[in-house]
Write a protein that holds these residues in place. Structure first.
Motif, PDB file in Angstrom:
ATOM      1  N   GLU A  86       0.833  -1.209   0.000  1.00 19.26           N
ATOM      2  CA  GLU A  86       0.000   0.000   0.000  1.00 19.26           C
ATOM      3  C   GLU A  86       0.863   1.252   0.000  1.00 19.26           C
ATOM      4  OE1 GLU A  86      -4.014  -0.230   2.206  1.00 19.26           O
ATOM      5  OE2 GLU A  86      -2.657  -1.466   3.420  1.00 19.26           O
ATOM      6  N   ALA A  87       1.856   1.294   0.882  1.00 15.43           N
ATOM      7  CA  ALA A  87       2.707   2.473   1.003  1.00 15.43           C
ATOM      8  C   ALA A  87       3.581   2.670  -0.233  1.00 15.43           C
ATOM      9  CB  ALA A  87       3.577   2.360   2.252  1.00 15.43           C
ATOM     10  N   LEU A  88       4.131   1.569  -0.758  1.00 12.72           N
ATOM     11  CA  LEU A  88       5.013   1.666  -1.920  1.00 12.72           C
ATOM     12  C   LEU A  88       4.229   2.075  -3.161  1.00 12.72           C
ATOM     13  CD1 LEU A  88       7.808   1.368  -3.155  1.00 12.72           C
ATOM     14  CD2 LEU A  88       7.371  -1.089  -3.400  1.00 12.72           C
ATOM     15  N   GLY A  89       3.023   1.544  -3.318  1.00 10.07           N
ATOM     16  CA  GLY A  89       2.192   1.943  -4.457  1.00 10.07           C
ATOM     17  C   GLY A  89       1.919   3.440  -4.452  1.00 10.07           C
ATOM     18  N   GLU A  90       1.640   3.988  -3.277  1.00  9.68           N
ATOM     19  CA  GLU A  90       1.407   5.424  -3.169  1.00  9.68           C
ATOM     20  C   GLU A  90       2.676   6.223  -3.456  1.00  9.68           C
ATOM     21  OE1 GLU A  90      -1.360   7.308  -2.796  1.00  9.68           O
ATOM     22  OE2 GLU A  90      -2.377   5.402  -3.163  1.00  9.68           O
ATOM     23  N   ARG A  91       3.812   5.733  -3.005  1.00 11.81           N
ATOM     24  CA  ARG A  91       5.070   6.443  -3.272  1.00 11.81           C
ATOM     25  C   ARG A  91       5.361   6.451  -4.776  1.00 11.81           C
ATOM     26  NH1 ARG A  91       9.609   7.568  -0.150  1.00 11.81           N
ATOM     27  NH2 ARG A  91       8.030   7.632   1.506  1.00 11.81           N
ATOM     28  N   MET A  92       5.148   5.342  -5.443  1.00  8.32           N
ATOM     29  CA  MET A  92       5.376   5.288  -6.887  1.00  8.32           C
ATOM     30  C   MET A  92       4.442   6.238  -7.626  1.00  8.32           C
ATOM     31  SD  MET A  92       5.969   1.141  -7.059  1.00  8.32           S
ATOM     32  CE  MET A  92       6.096   0.977  -8.832  1.00  8.32           C
ATOM     33  N   ALA A  93       3.194   6.287  -7.181  1.00  9.92           N
ATOM     34  CA  ALA A  93       2.232   7.198  -7.802  1.00  9.92           C
ATOM     35  C   ALA A  93       2.633   8.653  -7.591  1.00  9.92           C
ATOM     36  CB  ALA A  93       0.836   6.937  -7.238  1.00  9.92           C
ATOM     37  N   ALA A  94       3.175   8.971  -6.422  1.00 10.26           N
ATOM     38  CA  ALA A  94       3.601  10.339  -6.139  1.00 10.26           C
ATOM     39  C   ALA A  94       4.808  10.742  -6.981  1.00 10.26           C
ATOM     40  CB  ALA A  94       3.922  10.485  -4.659  1.00 10.26           C
ATOM     41  N   LEU A  95       5.704   9.800  -7.212  1.00  7.78           N
ATOM     42  CA  LEU A  95       6.900  10.089  -8.000  1.00  7.78           C
ATOM     43  C   LEU A  95       6.594  10.206  -9.490  1.00  7.78           C
ATOM     44  CD1 LEU A  95       9.517   7.751  -6.272  1.00  7.78           C
ATOM     45  CD2 LEU A  95       9.521  10.245  -6.260  1.00  7.78           C
TER      46      LEU A  95
END
Length: 296
Positions: free
Chosen positions: A145-154
Motif C-alpha cells: 500500500e505504502a510503496l504503491g502510493e510512493r510510486m504514484a507520487a513520483l
C-alpha cells in the motif's frame, strides 16, 4: 517512405519505463515489479543466496543507483553496512534519506524484537527491531500500500496505473493470505530451532515457537561449544526440526539434525531462494509446503 519506415520502427520499440527502481533485496524487487508493471524498470541489488547484512557496495551497484528514481530498501539497519555507501557514492540526490526517492519498507510496519539496550556483547542486534519483516504476509500488504502510493507520487502521470496495480495485487494477496493461514493451522505451537533471527515474523504469524538458535548470538557463527549445549537442551525441550534460510551455511543445521535426530529444512527466505519461489506468491506457497510436511 523513409519517414514512414522510421515511424514504424519507433512504434515497434517498447515503451520507456517511467520509473527506474533500485531494490535492495529480492522481496522488494519482486513487489516493485508487481506494482510497476511495464511502467517501471526494476533492478535488484542482491540475490536470495546473499546475506542481506553483508553485501559489497560494488561499482556495478553504484552505476545502477546513479540513475534510479526510487531506491527501495528494508531499512531498520538491515542494509546499514552497504546501502548508505551506495546512496552517497552514487551521487544521485533523488535517493538520499528524507527524499521521496528513498523508501524503507520498515516505515510501513510494526517491528518486533526491539532490544531494551544495544551493545556489542549482545551480537549483531538492530536497535529499531527485527528487520526481516517480509515473511509475515500482512507486512507485505502494508508495504505494498505504502510503496504503491510512493510510486504514484513520483510519477503522477501514471498514478492511476500504479494504484490500480496495487489494488489488484492486494486483492490477490489477501485471498492468498487467508488460504495460507487456513493451510498452516496444524503448525501452531510447533517448536523449531532456527539459524538466525530472520524467521521471527514467519514464526509469529503462524504461531510457531523458537526453542533455540544455531547462532550463539545474532550474527555470530555457530560454534562447537554452542551446538553441543543446544543439543543437550533439546533433550529437555525437543524441537520438531531445525530450519535455516537458503543463504545460511548448511553445516551447523546438518550437524544438529544428525545428532538430535530431527529433520533439517531449508527455506527460500526470499524470492529466488529456490526454483519454486519465483515470486512473492511462490515464496509463501513453497515455505508453507515445506513446513506443513513436518506436521504429517
Amino acid at each position: 517512405m523513409r519517414i514512414l519506415g522510421s515511424l514504424l520502427l519507433l512504434a515497434s520499440w517498447p515503451a520507456v519505463a517511467a520509473l527506474n527502481i533500485f531494490a535492495c533485496t529480492p522481496e522488494w524487487g519482486a513487489l516493485a515489479k508487481e506494482l510497476g508493471g511495464d511502467k517501471a524498470s526494476v533492478y535488484t541489488a542482491t540475490t536470495a543466496l546473499q546475506d542481506p547484512h553483508r553485501v559489497e557496495a560494488r561499482p556495478s551497484l553504484l552505476a545502477r543507483a546513479r540513475n534510479a528514481d526510487l531506491m527501495v530498501c528494508t531499512g531498520a539497519e538491515l542494509e546499514i553496512g552497504w546501502a548508505p555507501l551506495v546512496q552517497t557514492q552514487s551521487g544521485n540526490p533523488k535517493i538520499q534519506n528524507g527524499r521521496p526517492g528513498y523508501f524503507e519498507a520498515s516505515s510501513a510496519v510494526r517491528l518486533i524484537e526491539r532490544p531494551a539496550r544495544v551493545d556489542r556483547s549482545l551480537g549483531d542486534v538492530h536497535s529499531m527491531g527485527n528487520p526481516h519483516l517480509h515473511l509475515d504476509p500482512r507486512n507485505v500488504a502494508r508495504v505494498a500500500e505504502a510503496l504503491g502510493e510512493r510510486m504514484a507520487a513520483l510519477d503522477p502521470a501514471e498514478g492511476a496505473y500504479y494504484r490500480a496495480r496495487a489494488a489488484s495485487f492486494l486483492e490477490r494477496w489477501r485471498a492468498a493470505t487467508a488460504r495460507w493461514e487456513k493451510e498452516a493451522a496444524p503448525l501452531k505451537g510447533m517448536a523449531l530451532v532456527v539459524y538466525h533471527k530472520d524467521l521471527s515474523y514467519l514464526l509469529e504469524w503462524l504461531g510457531m515457537r523458537e526453542v533455540g538458535a544455531l547462532e550463539p548470538k545474532p550474527g555470530l557463527p555457530p560454534s562447537t561449544a554452542h551446538l553441543t549445549e543446544l543439543l543437550e537442551r533439546l533433550k529437555q525441550q525437543p524441537a520438531r526440526a531445525v530450519v535455516r534460510s537458503a543463504y545460511n551455511d548448511p553445516r551447523a543445521a546438518e550437524w544438529l539434525s544428525e545428532h538430535a535426530k530431527i529433520p533439517a529444512v531449508t527455506l527460500a527466505y526470499t524470492v529466488g531462494g529456490n526454483d519454486k519461489a519465483g515470486d512473492l506468491f511462490g515464496l509463501f506457497d513453497d515455505t508453507l509446503a515445506r513446513l506443513r510436511a513436518l506436521s504429517r
